[in-house]
Design a protein around this motif. Structure first.
Motif, PDB file in Angstrom:
ATOM      1  N   PHE A  38       0.819  -1.203   0.000  1.00 45.49           N
ATOM      2  CA  PHE A  38       0.000   0.000   0.000  1.00 45.49           C
ATOM      3  C   PHE A  38       0.861   1.264   0.000  1.00 45.49           C
ATOM      4  O   PHE A  38       0.377   2.355   0.303  1.00 45.49           O
ATOM      5  CB  PHE A  38      -0.927  -0.020   1.224  1.00 45.49           C
ATOM      6  N   PRO A  40       3.872   3.563  -2.239  1.00 47.85           N
ATOM      7  CA  PRO A  40       4.523   3.729  -3.544  1.00 47.85           C
ATOM      8  C   PRO A  40       5.885   3.030  -3.580  1.00 47.85           C
ATOM      9  O   PRO A  40       6.592   2.975  -2.564  1.00 47.85           O
ATOM     10  CB  PRO A  40       4.682   5.248  -3.659  1.00 47.85           C
ATOM     11  N   GLU A  57       0.443  11.217  -3.911  1.00 48.05           N
ATOM     12  CA  GLU A  57       0.938  11.284  -5.284  1.00 48.05           C
ATOM     13  C   GLU A  57       0.386  12.526  -5.969  1.00 48.05           C
ATOM     14  O   GLU A  57       0.695  12.799  -7.113  1.00 48.05           O
ATOM     15  CB  GLU A  57       0.567  10.009  -6.045  1.00 48.05           C
ATOM     16  N   THR A  92      -4.281   4.801   0.674  1.00 50.45           N
ATOM     17  CA  THR A  92      -4.090   3.698  -0.274  1.00 50.45           C
ATOM     18  C   THR A  92      -4.743   2.395   0.185  1.00 50.45           C
ATOM     19  O   THR A  92      -4.658   1.384  -0.515  1.00 50.45           O
ATOM     20  CB  THR A  92      -2.594   3.458  -0.514  1.00 50.45           C
ATOM     21  N   ALA A 114      -7.539   9.784  -7.178  1.00 49.87           N
ATOM     22  CA  ALA A 114      -6.462   8.942  -7.717  1.00 49.87           C
ATOM     23  C   ALA A 114      -6.035   7.907  -6.682  1.00 49.87           C
ATOM     24  O   ALA A 114      -5.817   6.727  -7.012  1.00 49.87           O
ATOM     25  CB  ALA A 114      -5.269   9.807  -8.124  1.00 49.87           C
ATOM     26  N   LEU A 115      -5.928   8.323  -5.408  1.00 50.22           N
ATOM     27  CA  LEU A 115      -5.572   7.374  -4.350  1.00 50.22           C
ATOM     28  C   LEU A 115      -6.699   6.377  -4.109  1.00 50.22           C
ATOM     29  O   LEU A 115      -6.453   5.211  -3.829  1.00 50.22           O
ATOM     30  CB  LEU A 115      -5.259   8.118  -3.047  1.00 50.22           C
ATOM     31  N   LYS A 118      -6.303   3.694  -6.518  1.00 57.57           N
ATOM     32  CA  LYS A 118      -5.194   2.811  -6.124  1.00 57.57           C
ATOM     33  C   LYS A 118      -5.615   1.887  -4.988  1.00 57.57           C
ATOM     34  O   LYS A 118      -5.282   0.702  -4.969  1.00 57.57           O
ATOM     35  CB  LYS A 118      -3.976   3.641  -5.703  1.00 57.57           C
ATOM     36  N   LYS A 120      -8.633   0.886  -4.314  1.00 56.45           N
ATOM     37  CA  LYS A 120      -9.578  -0.093  -4.857  1.00 56.45           C
ATOM     38  C   LYS A 120      -8.838  -1.247  -5.509  1.00 56.45           C
ATOM     39  O   LYS A 120      -9.164  -2.420  -5.317  1.00 56.45           O
ATOM     40  CB  LYS A 120     -10.494   0.605  -5.860  1.00 56.45           C
ATOM     41  N   ALA A 121      -7.790  -0.910  -6.277  1.00 58.62           N
ATOM     42  CA  ALA A 121      -7.007  -1.945  -6.959  1.00 58.62           C
ATOM     43  C   ALA A 121      -6.207  -2.782  -5.965  1.00 58.62           C
ATOM     44  O   ALA A 121      -6.095  -4.005  -6.099  1.00 58.62           O
ATOM     45  CB  ALA A 121      -6.069  -1.292  -7.975  1.00 58.62           C
ATOM     46  N   ALA A 122      -5.651  -2.130  -4.941  1.00 57.95           N
ATOM     47  CA  ALA A 122      -4.814  -2.841  -3.968  1.00 57.95           C
ATOM     48  C   ALA A 122      -5.660  -3.738  -3.069  1.00 57.95           C
ATOM     49  O   ALA A 122      -5.222  -4.826  -2.684  1.00 57.95           O
ATOM     50  CB  ALA A 122      -4.023  -1.841  -3.121  1.00 57.95           C
TER      51      ALA A 122
END
Length: 217
Positions: A38, A40, A57, A92, A114-115, A118, A120-122
């Motif tokens: 979680f 970068p 980010e 994240t 944007a976070l 990220k 959601k994907a993680a």
């Protein structure tokens, strides 16, 4: 054992257990969820340090709060296996991933879209829904909640969030309304809200939960 696995074990033993976190379910969650996933890529070496970790980010600063504070808040929340939980300002998604190990259903909100994407994907977990939303707004769609957890501090009373608590529900986070800031638990009982300080704690203030700037002539 990989370097990250060793660092995770050291984090739990050296930062979390030593700060009076004894709940076995919380400790197991923190031992199994990879915090580095979680963070970068250029900051993964910092993933297990005792600090509020900047995962921004964009322009707005966003953080994963310190591991020891994360563990203490989760323990104080006393999340049940069937509970419906809201994680506010999830960044994240690390706190939401831990909560998903403890709860029945988790909704996670993040004001930086944007976070939020990220996170959601993680997360990609069956019992977690991640949404882009202002921290102060929560998510009325999935309310009422048994537990609401702030991934940070608030300088104001989060009225909209408290209004999404189930009868018997509780909100945990850091209150920076006064000094020194303290971790608090707010309980909703018989239509009333009871506030109780838990321990001194500091965390970055969540966007939208800042104190209004004083007007100066």
């Amino acid at each position: 054992m990989s370097g990250f696995s060793t660092a995770r074990l050291k984090m739990v033993d050296g930062q979390v257990r030593t700060n009076d976190v004894t709940d076995r379910r919380v400790l197991d969650a923190m031992l199994t969820v990879p915090r580095e996933a979680f963070v970068p890529a250029d900051r993964q070496a910092l993933a297990y340090l005792d600090l509020d970790l900047d995962v921004s980010e964009g322009a707005a600063k966003r953080f994963l709060i310190k591991p020891q504070l994360t563990g203490k808040l989760l323990q104080a929340a006393e999340i049940g296996e069937g509970d419906n939980v809201l994680v506010v300002g999830c960044a994240t998604g690390y706190l939401a991933a831990l909560t998903a190990k403890l709860a029945g259903q988790v909704t996670a909100t993040e004001c930086d879209s944007a976070l939020a994407a990220k996170a959601k994907a993680a997360l990609n977990l069956a019992n977690v829904t991640c949404k882009a939303a202002a921290c102060a707004d929560g998510d009325p769609c999935a309310a009422p909640y048994d537990v609401i957890i702030l991934n940070g501090a608030t300088e104001v009373t989060p009225e909209a969030l408290l209004g999404q608590l189930k009868e018997g529900g509780r909100l945990v986070g850091v209150s920076a309304e006064s000094r020194p800031p303290r971790a608090i638990i707010v309980t909703h009982t018989h239509g009333e809200f009871g506030h109780r300080a838990l321990f001194d704690a500091a965390a970055p203030v969540l966007p939208g939960l800042e104190r209004a700037a004083a007007f100066v002539f």
